[in-house]
Design an enzyme around this catalytic site. Structure first.
Site, PDB file in Angstrom:
ATOM      1  CG  ASN A   9      -3.142   2.359  43.063  1.00 26.08           C
ATOM      2  OD1 ASN A   9      -2.972   1.759  44.120  1.00 26.08           O
ATOM      3  ND2 ASN A   9      -2.268   3.236  42.587  1.00 26.08           N
ATOM      4  CE  LYS A  11      -2.950   6.497  43.939  1.00 26.25           C
ATOM      5  NZ  LYS A  11      -2.523   7.795  43.469  1.00 26.25           N
ATOM      6  CG  HIS A  95       1.877   4.316  41.083  1.00 28.13           C
ATOM      7  ND1 HIS A  95       2.079   5.553  41.651  1.00 28.13           N
ATOM      8  CD2 HIS A  95       0.595   4.304  40.654  1.00 28.13           C
ATOM      9  CE1 HIS A  95       0.954   6.253  41.570  1.00 28.13           C
ATOM     10  NE2 HIS A  95       0.046   5.517  40.963  1.00 28.13           N
ATOM     11  CD  GLU A  97       0.970   7.879  44.367  1.00 28.74           C
ATOM     12  OE1 GLU A  97       0.664   6.816  44.933  1.00 28.74           O
ATOM     13  OE2 GLU A  97       0.123   8.669  43.894  1.00 28.74           O
ATOM     14  CD  GLU A 167      -1.353   5.758  36.952  1.00 30.86           C
ATOM     15  OE1 GLU A 167      -2.554   5.704  37.217  1.00 30.86           O
ATOM     16  OE2 GLU A 167      -0.465   5.618  37.805  1.00 30.86           O
ATOM     17  N   GLY A 173      -4.004  12.315  41.288  1.00 39.41           N
ATOM     18  CA  GLY A 173      -4.480  12.851  42.556  1.00 39.41           C
ATOM     19  C   GLY A 173      -4.633  14.362  42.573  1.00 39.41           C
ATOM     20  CB  SER A 211      -7.649  13.151  37.946  1.00 39.97           C
ATOM     21  OG  SER A 211      -6.729  13.615  38.918  1.00 39.97           O
TER      22      SER A 211
HETATM   23  P1  PGA Z   1      -5.865   9.146  40.873  1.00 38.35           P
HETATM   24  O1  PGA Z   1      -4.627   8.099  40.965  1.00 38.35           O
HETATM   25  O2  PGA Z   1      -6.950   8.467  40.083  1.00 38.35           O
HETATM   26  O3  PGA Z   1      -6.237   9.425  42.296  1.00 38.35           O
HETATM   27  O4  PGA Z   1      -5.333  10.350  40.169  1.00 38.35           O
HETATM   28  C1  PGA Z   1      -4.311   7.261  39.887  1.00 38.35           C
HETATM   29  C2  PGA Z   1      -3.107   6.438  40.229  1.00 38.35           C
HETATM   30  O5  PGA Z   1      -2.213   6.932  40.921  1.00 38.35           O
HETATM   31  O6  PGA Z   1      -3.016   5.262  39.838  1.00 38.35           O
END
Ligand code: PGA
Length: 249
Positions: A9, A11, A95, A97, A167, A173, A211
């Protein structure tokens, strides 16, 4: 045995030059033959670039969001038909976010999943609890509600095409990964919920995200109900992403 699926992803990262470098590295460094399904989810302006680089490979590409509407006067939206038109196979939906910064509700997310399915895309439904919810021991309830809202809106035939990504919001993140055991426990819970809907859903892929890095992927993948990963930050570094794809697969 379920086939491993690793989705990057991106982003809101990248540009034509850096994407070209990353995609070239993927193609040059990754084994051409692998049992792992590898996918990159890029921002809309770069989907055609993904197609240009990946069309002749076994890699697939997808989007990070989709409109809940089919077509029409929805300025700024991208429809599932458009994503299918540029060769997307997958689309991330719900997601955390988007749930947090764009106030996406379970009802809206269910509409997006249905748009994706109507247009032949594979929806990757993201679910996960916040730190406060985990500390209040509400994890199972939260993810069950998020999954349930979508499951109940789908026919069985549609549900059979779903990918679920667990997740935990507190692990995204942050560098803080759920332990393999924590991930496994939630995945088992999600799989039971799928099976309760219909036994044929037992083999739906359930990915872990939050992560994931080269250094923790192998341990996560030893868990019987972790079928792959949804990778954010580490998906922007070719060696990291490829090591995750290669971990115990
Ligand atoms: P990350 O993000 O691996 O940077 O924690 C995962 C995601 O948001 O899909």
């Amino acid at each position: 045995m379920r086939q491993k699926l690793v989705i990057g992803n991106w982003k809101m990262h990248g540009n034509l030059a850096s994407n070209a470098q990353l995609l070239t590295a993927f193609l040059q460094l990754a084994p051409a033959q692998t049992t792992v399904k590898r996918v990159v989810c890029a921002p809309p302006p770069y989907l055609l670039q993904c197609r240009k680089f990946l069309a002749e490979s076994t890699w697939q590409w997808g989007a990070q969001d989709v409109s809940s509407h089919a077509v029409g006067a929805y300025t700024g939206e991208v429809s599932a038909a458009m994503l299918a038109d540029v060769g997307c196979t997958y689309v991330l939906i719900g997601h955390s976010e988007r749930r947090a910064y764009h106030a996406e509700t379970d009802a809206l997310i269910a509409q997006k999943v249905s748009q994706a399915l109507d247009n032949g895309l594979i929806p990757v439904l993201c679910v996960g609890e916040t730190l406060a919810q985990r500390e209040a021991e509400q994890t199972n309830q939260v993810v069950a509600e998020q999954l349930g809202a979508v499951l109940q809106s789908l026919t069985l035939e549609q549900a059979q095409k779903l990918v679920v990504a667990y997740e935990p919001v507190w692990a995204i993140g942050t560098g803080r990964t759920a332990s393999a055991e924590q991930a496994q426990a939630v995945h088992v819970h999600l799989r039971r919920q799928l099976v309760a809907r219909d036994a044929s859903l037992v083999d739906l892929p359930i990915l872990y995200g939050g992560s994931v890095k080269a250094s923790n992927a192998a341990e996560l993948f030893t868990m019987p109900d972790v079928d792959g990963a949804l990778v954010g930050g580490a998906a922007l570094v070719a060696e990291e992403f490829l090591a995750i794809c290669a971990a115990r697969c």
